[in-house]
Design a protein around this motif. Sequence first.
Motif, PDB file in Angstrom:
ATOM      1  N   ALA A  92     -10.527  -9.235 -12.595  1.00 50.96           N
ATOM      2  CA  ALA A  92      -9.328 -10.278 -12.530  1.00 50.96           C
ATOM      3  C   ALA A  92      -9.227 -10.575 -10.871  1.00 50.96           C
ATOM      4  CB  ALA A  92      -8.089  -9.718 -12.798  1.00 50.96           C
ATOM      5  N   VAL A  93      -8.493 -11.521 -10.458  1.00 57.70           N
ATOM      6  CA  VAL A  93      -8.083 -11.868  -9.173  1.00 57.70           C
ATOM      7  C   VAL A  93      -6.854 -11.003  -8.801  1.00 57.70           C
ATOM      8  CG1 VAL A  93      -7.701 -13.441  -7.407  1.00 57.70           C
ATOM      9  CG2 VAL A  93      -9.158 -14.081  -9.194  1.00 57.70           C
ATOM     10  N   TYR A  94      -6.915 -10.326  -7.720  1.00 54.41           N
ATOM     11  CA  TYR A  94      -5.995  -9.326  -7.245  1.00 54.41           C
ATOM     12  C   TYR A  94      -5.084  -9.929  -6.038  1.00 54.41           C
ATOM     13  CZ  TYR A  94      -7.503  -5.537 -10.404  1.00 54.41           C
ATOM     14  OH  TYR A  94      -7.971  -4.975 -11.559  1.00 54.41           O
ATOM     15  N   TYR A  95      -3.926 -10.112  -6.175  1.00 53.39           N
ATOM     16  CA  TYR A  95      -3.092 -10.628  -5.163  1.00 53.39           C
ATOM     17  C   TYR A  95      -2.149  -9.464  -4.657  1.00 53.39           C
ATOM     18  CZ  TYR A  95      -4.401 -15.125  -7.575  1.00 53.39           C
ATOM     19  OH  TYR A  95      -5.146 -16.014  -7.975  1.00 53.39           O
ATOM     20  N   CYS A  96      -1.771  -9.802  -3.223  1.00 53.29           N
ATOM     21  CA  CYS A  96      -0.917  -9.082  -2.584  1.00 53.29           C
ATOM     22  C   CYS A  96       0.337 -10.061  -2.445  1.00 53.29           C
ATOM     23  CB  CYS A  96      -1.333  -8.710  -1.230  1.00 53.29           C
ATOM     24  SG  CYS A  96      -0.343  -7.901   0.082  1.00 53.29           S
ATOM     25  N   ASN A  97       1.560  -9.229  -2.904  1.00 52.83           N
ATOM     26  CA  ASN A  97       2.772  -9.878  -2.796  1.00 52.83           C
ATOM     27  C   ASN A  97       3.541  -9.199  -1.833  1.00 52.83           C
ATOM     28  OD1 ASN A  97       5.717  -9.345  -3.846  1.00 52.83           O
ATOM     29  ND2 ASN A  97       5.242 -11.448  -4.155  1.00 52.83           N
ATOM     30  N   ALA A  98       4.552  -9.953  -0.994  1.00 56.97           N
ATOM     31  CA  ALA A  98       5.468  -9.288  -0.056  1.00 56.97           C
ATOM     32  C   ALA A  98       6.783 -10.026  -0.250  1.00 56.97           C
ATOM     33  CB  ALA A  98       5.014  -9.642   1.480  1.00 56.97           C
ATOM     34  N   ARG A  99       7.929  -9.127  -0.512  1.00 55.75           N
ATOM     35  CA  ARG A  99       9.269  -9.585  -0.933  1.00 55.75           C
ATOM     36  C   ARG A  99      10.149  -9.480   0.503  1.00 55.75           C
ATOM     37  NH1 ARG A  99      13.366  -6.735  -3.141  1.00 55.75           N
ATOM     38  NH2 ARG A  99      12.133  -5.111  -3.816  1.00 55.75           N
ATOM     39  N   THR A 100      10.937 -10.217   0.673  1.00 59.76           N
ATOM     40  CA  THR A 100      11.707 -10.445   1.790  1.00 59.76           C
ATOM     41  C   THR A 100      13.153 -10.577   1.066  1.00 59.76           C
ATOM     42  OG1 THR A 100      11.701 -12.606   2.631  1.00 59.76           O
ATOM     43  CG2 THR A 100      10.127 -11.383   3.308  1.00 59.76           C
ATOM     44  N   GLU A 101      14.179 -10.440   2.191  1.00 57.58           N
ATOM     45  CA  GLU A 101      15.461 -10.749   1.639  1.00 57.58           C
ATOM     46  C   GLU A 101      15.650 -12.086   1.096  1.00 57.58           C
ATOM     47  OE1 GLU A 101      17.707  -8.175   1.903  1.00 57.58           O
ATOM     48  OE2 GLU A 101      19.223  -9.210   0.962  1.00 57.58           O
ATOM     49  N   ARG A 102      14.765 -13.292   1.472  1.00 56.98           N
ATOM     50  CA  ARG A 102      14.846 -14.477   1.107  1.00 56.98           C
ATOM     51  C   ARG A 102      13.885 -15.142   0.054  1.00 56.98           C
ATOM     52  NH1 ARG A 102      17.443 -18.254   6.272  1.00 56.98           N
ATOM     53  NH2 ARG A 102      18.973 -16.772   6.545  1.00 56.98           N
ATOM     54  N   TRP A 103      12.606 -14.669   0.426  1.00 63.36           N
ATOM     55  CA  TRP A 103      11.473 -15.294  -0.360  1.00 63.36           C
ATOM     56  C   TRP A 103      10.275 -14.214  -0.799  1.00 63.36           C
ATOM     57  CZ3 TRP A 103      12.408 -17.697   4.564  1.00 63.36           C
ATOM     58  CH2 TRP A 103      13.253 -18.948   4.656  1.00 63.36           C
ATOM     59  N   ASN A 104       9.472 -14.655  -1.648  1.00 63.38           N
ATOM     60  CA  ASN A 104       8.321 -13.807  -1.926  1.00 63.38           C
ATOM     61  C   ASN A 104       7.062 -14.486  -1.285  1.00 63.38           C
ATOM     62  OD1 ASN A 104       8.913 -11.493  -3.396  1.00 63.38           O
ATOM     63  ND2 ASN A 104       9.871 -12.904  -4.919  1.00 63.38           N
ATOM     64  N   TYR A 105       6.187 -13.763  -0.750  1.00 70.26           N
ATOM     65  CA  TYR A 105       4.969 -14.458  -0.253  1.00 70.26           C
ATOM     66  C   TYR A 105       3.933 -13.778  -0.941  1.00 70.26           C
ATOM     67  CZ  TYR A 105       8.090 -15.827   3.563  1.00 70.26           C
ATOM     68  OH  TYR A 105       9.015 -16.323   4.321  1.00 70.26           O
ATOM     69  N   TRP A 106       2.745 -14.605  -1.099  1.00 69.25           N
ATOM     70  CA  TRP A 106       1.451 -14.379  -1.896  1.00 69.25           C
ATOM     71  C   TRP A 106       0.241 -14.588  -0.731  1.00 69.25           C
ATOM     72  CZ3 TRP A 106       1.771 -12.177  -6.630  1.00 69.25           C
ATOM     73  CH2 TRP A 106       3.042 -12.244  -7.468  1.00 69.25           C
ATOM     74  N   GLY A 107      -0.559 -13.698  -1.039  1.00 69.77           N
ATOM     75  CA  GLY A 107      -1.981 -13.851  -0.449  1.00 69.77           C
ATOM     76  C   GLY A 107      -2.964 -14.803  -1.411  1.00 69.77           C
TER      77      GLY A 107
END
Length: 116
Positions: A92-107
Amino acid sequence: QVQLVESGGGLVQPGGSLRLSCAASGFTFSINAMSWYRQAPGKERELVATISSIGGITNYPDSMKGRFTISRDKSKNKVYLQMNGLKPGDTAVYYCNARTERWNYWGQGTQVTVSS
């Protein structure tokens, strides 16, 4: 500029191991948690593992327990995913995710292919 950069993917034989890395930079809001997701062709994106910024608490879906381990190095702003006993179904394609107080971010994702 917020960035999440994954690395460490590649081709591995069944039963082999890989360690994925995710480097975070440019965040102005604190990160609450970071996770690894994966998505194979024709399948939904699924959670692999997550780790909280406070306390380093880890969580895994039952299907991921035992072979995958998430860890972090806070001083380097990096999160890792150690994968052991890989199977063709892990491709699969593996993605990193970061969650903040406002938004989610993806690699951008890194490809993992398990095949002989």
